[in-house]
Design a protein around this motif. Structure first.
Motif, mmCIF file in Angstrom:
data_model
loop_
_atom_site.group_PDB
_atom_site.id
_atom_site.type_symbol
_atom_site.label_atom_id
_atom_site.label_comp_id
_atom_site.label_asym_id
_atom_site.label_seq_id
_atom_site.Cartn_x
_atom_site.Cartn_y
_atom_site.Cartn_z
ATOM 1 N N ALA A 38 0.843 -1.193 0.000
ATOM 2 C CA ALA A 38 0.000 0.000 0.000
ATOM 3 C C ALA A 38 0.880 1.246 0.000
ATOM 4 O O ALA A 38 2.084 1.181 0.284
ATOM 5 C CB ALA A 38 -0.920 0.005 1.207
ATOM 6 N N ILE A 39 0.262 2.360 -0.331
ATOM 7 C CA ILE A 39 0.947 3.641 -0.184
ATOM 8 C C ILE A 39 0.117 4.537 0.723
ATOM 9 O O ILE A 39 -1.116 4.500 0.699
ATOM 10 C CB ILE A 39 1.204 4.329 -1.541
ATOM 11 C CG1 ILE A 39 -0.079 4.410 -2.386
ATOM 12 C CG2 ILE A 39 2.322 3.655 -2.297
ATOM 13 C CD1 ILE A 39 0.096 5.204 -3.676
ATOM 14 N N GLU A 40 0.805 5.319 1.532
ATOM 15 C CA GLU A 40 0.156 6.267 2.431
ATOM 16 C C GLU A 40 0.272 7.652 1.810
ATOM 17 O O GLU A 40 1.369 8.104 1.445
ATOM 18 C CB GLU A 40 0.839 6.237 3.793
ATOM 19 C CG GLU A 40 0.137 7.059 4.846
ATOM 20 C CD GLU A 40 0.847 6.991 6.185
ATOM 21 O OE1 GLU A 40 1.044 8.063 6.807
ATOM 22 O OE2 GLU A 40 1.209 5.867 6.606
ATOM 23 N N VAL A 41 -0.884 8.294 1.620
ATOM 24 C CA VAL A 41 -0.903 9.600 0.941
ATOM 25 C C VAL A 41 -1.731 10.591 1.746
ATOM 26 O O VAL A 41 -2.593 10.203 2.543
ATOM 27 C CB VAL A 41 -1.502 9.472 -0.484
ATOM 28 C CG1 VAL A 41 -0.725 8.475 -1.319
ATOM 29 C CG2 VAL A 41 -2.978 9.071 -0.432
ATOM 30 N N LEU A 81 -4.716 5.266 3.054
ATOM 31 C CA LEU A 81 -3.941 4.164 2.488
ATOM 32 C C LEU A 81 -4.578 3.732 1.172
ATOM 33 O O LEU A 81 -5.807 3.562 1.083
ATOM 34 C CB LEU A 81 -3.903 2.980 3.449
ATOM 35 C CG LEU A 81 -3.124 3.175 4.752
ATOM 36 C CD1 LEU A 81 -3.342 1.992 5.671
ATOM 37 C CD2 LEU A 81 -1.634 3.344 4.465
ATOM 38 N N ILE A 82 -3.777 3.547 0.133
ATOM 39 C CA ILE A 82 -4.251 3.064 -1.166
ATOM 40 C C ILE A 82 -3.613 1.705 -1.426
ATOM 41 O O ILE A 82 -2.386 1.576 -1.430
ATOM 42 C CB ILE A 82 -3.892 4.041 -2.296
ATOM 43 C CG1 ILE A 82 -4.512 5.424 -2.018
ATOM 44 C CG2 ILE A 82 -4.367 3.500 -3.643
ATOM 45 C CD1 ILE A 82 -4.103 6.482 -3.027
ATOM 46 N N LEU A 83 -4.444 0.677 -1.635
ATOM 47 C CA LEU A 83 -3.941 -0.682 -1.856
ATOM 48 C C LEU A 83 -3.292 -0.806 -3.231
ATOM 49 O O LEU A 83 -3.796 -0.271 -4.230
ATOM 50 C CB LEU A 83 -5.074 -1.696 -1.739
ATOM 51 C CG LEU A 83 -5.853 -1.722 -0.422
ATOM 52 C CD1 LEU A 83 -6.906 -2.823 -0.471
ATOM 53 C CD2 LEU A 83 -4.929 -1.912 0.756
ATOM 54 N N LEU A 84 -2.198 -1.552 -3.281
ATOM 55 C CA LEU A 84 -1.487 -1.823 -4.527
ATOM 56 C C LEU A 84 -1.218 -3.312 -4.649
ATOM 57 O O LEU A 84 -1.132 -4.026 -3.652
ATOM 58 C CB LEU A 84 -0.140 -1.089 -4.552
ATOM 59 C CG LEU A 84 -0.113 0.428 -4.453
ATOM 60 C CD1 LEU A 84 1.329 0.901 -4.427
ATOM 61 C CD2 LEU A 84 -0.855 1.068 -5.611
ATOM 62 N N GLU A 99 5.577 4.303 1.054
ATOM 63 C CA GLU A 99 5.093 2.942 0.836
ATOM 64 C C GLU A 99 5.063 2.192 2.161
ATOM 65 O O GLU A 99 5.940 2.358 3.007
ATOM 66 C CB GLU A 99 5.978 2.220 -0.172
ATOM 67 C CG GLU A 99 5.405 0.876 -0.595
ATOM 68 C CD GLU A 99 6.078 0.297 -1.829
ATOM 69 O OE1 GLU A 99 5.817 -0.888 -2.140
ATOM 70 O OE2 GLU A 99 6.858 1.014 -2.481
ATOM 71 N N THR A 100 4.035 1.326 2.319
ATOM 72 C CA THR A 100 3.876 0.572 3.549
ATOM 73 C C THR A 100 3.140 -0.733 3.240
ATOM 74 O O THR A 100 3.003 -1.109 2.072
ATOM 75 C CB THR A 100 3.094 1.403 4.593
ATOM 76 O OG1 THR A 100 3.034 0.675 5.826
ATOM 77 C CG2 THR A 100 1.684 1.728 4.126
#
Length: 350
Positions: A38-41, A81-84, A99-100
């Protein structure tokens, strides 16, 4: 693959945990927790970032119902958080984005019917024999399960019911065929014990009791082909018309149709469907008798004869031998469309 209720890095081929010993559907067994990239934005930039992601490369595209791509960031309402998936590339890189990983719980509701059924069936049943396609007739799903599916049939029926909101009844075709009227016996697998339904084919409505007559939605293309092929105003005799999938479209294009079926249930619904679709009795006459006797006693010109009874229609062809030598002069023999089952391995030989 990650086992149910355990954590791990998801493989791209996301699957539920295998449950080949299941005989009663236990939806909880399909819970799966995965650790997702995920990314934290910043919350205010969330829409901007999501728009730039390659959606076609998403791990979750394999699921029937995807988890929310945007998740709350625990303890910080100003960030999201956006899932990738592992393959997705970060569209933007700056100090405000990091990124997390995040734990994502998948449940029975996330998986597709074919994914659940594959998990239930043992490995000895090949992927090509996983039940994924079936006929839909109104609110009824019609399956044709094989002997190897027998121990799992009730679960399969329930999964089909769960995963298709428009379906209220799931049935399985049995091998027994009604000797006189040539329809298959069926068993209820899941849902309502209600077999009165309506199918729509090429803008014509067909009501029926699905358990008491023959209907095959896959023949819609052939019904239209014949209706388009036969010229308007032709005289047509449909020897085994069922509930009218050839007869009604032809009558609509002003052919003069003589529609016959021996099955009283088919005849009943034929009359109902003519009324429902407002087809004039000027263009269609209905009979409930043996097709051979109808041909022998018929008077007048017939341009086309339809014989859609694949299991035994050829047995009726003898009725045409010498028939027109005994009839009044000026009557021309009809073009006959006789249907028959063919061996898929050698159709030309058949």
């Amino acid at each position: 693959m990650v086992s149910a209720d355990t954590k791990g890095s998801p493989a791209f081929d996301l699957k539920p945990h295998p449950c080949p010993d299941m005989r009663v559907l236990d939806r909880k067994k399909f819970d799966l927790t995965i650790t997702s990239r995920a990314i934290e934005v910043p919350a205010k930039r969330c829409s901007e970032v999501v728009k730039q992601l390659d959606r076609n490369n998403s791990l979750y595209s394999q699921l029937q119902h995807k988890p929310r791509q945007v998740q709350p960031c625990e303890g910080n309402i100003s960030r999201k958080l956006i899932l990738l998936s592992d393959e997705q590339i970060l569209p933007i890189t700056d100090d405000s984005i990091s990124e997390t990983t995040v734990d994502v719980k998948l449940t029975y509701n996330n998986w597709s019917a074919s994914q659940i059924i594959r998990a239930i069936l043992p490995p000895s049943i090949d992927d090509t024999e996983v039940v994924s396609g079936f006929e839909i007739v109104g609110h009824i799903a019609h399956l044709n399960l094989k002997e190897r599916h027998e121990p799992y049939k009730l679960i399969i029926g329930q999964v089909i019911l769960d995963k298709n909101p428009a379906i209220r009844t799931v049935v399985n075709k049995l091998s027994t065929i009604h000797a006189k009227y040539r329809y298959f016996d069926m068993e209820l697998l899941a849902g309502e014990d209600n077999f009165i339904t309506t199918a729509i084919e090429h803008k014509i409505k067909y009501s029926m009791d699905f358990t008491k007559l023959y209907w095959n939605s896959r023949l819609g293309t052939e019904h239209k082909r014949i209706a388009d092929l036969i010229p308007a105003c032709s005289n047509v005799l449909d020897m085994f018309c069922g509930i009218g999938p050839f007869a009604l479209p032809l009558a609509r294009k002003l052919c003069h149709v003589h529609a016959n079926d021996l099955n009283p249930e088919s005849y009943k619904y034929l009359l109902k469907n003519i009324k429902t679709n407002r087809i004039s009795s000027k263009y269609i006459t209905c009979y409930n008798q043996d097709g051979r006797e109808l041909i022998r006693n018929f008077t007048g010109q017939i341009d086309f004869v339809l014989m859609n009874l694949p299991a035994s229609a050829y047995e009726f062809l003898d009725v045409f031998i010498g028939l027109y030598s005994k009839r009044e002069e000026g009557l021309k023999p009809p073009t006959v469309f006789c249907y028959h089952f063919a061996d898929i391995e050698a159709p030309e030989a058949n």
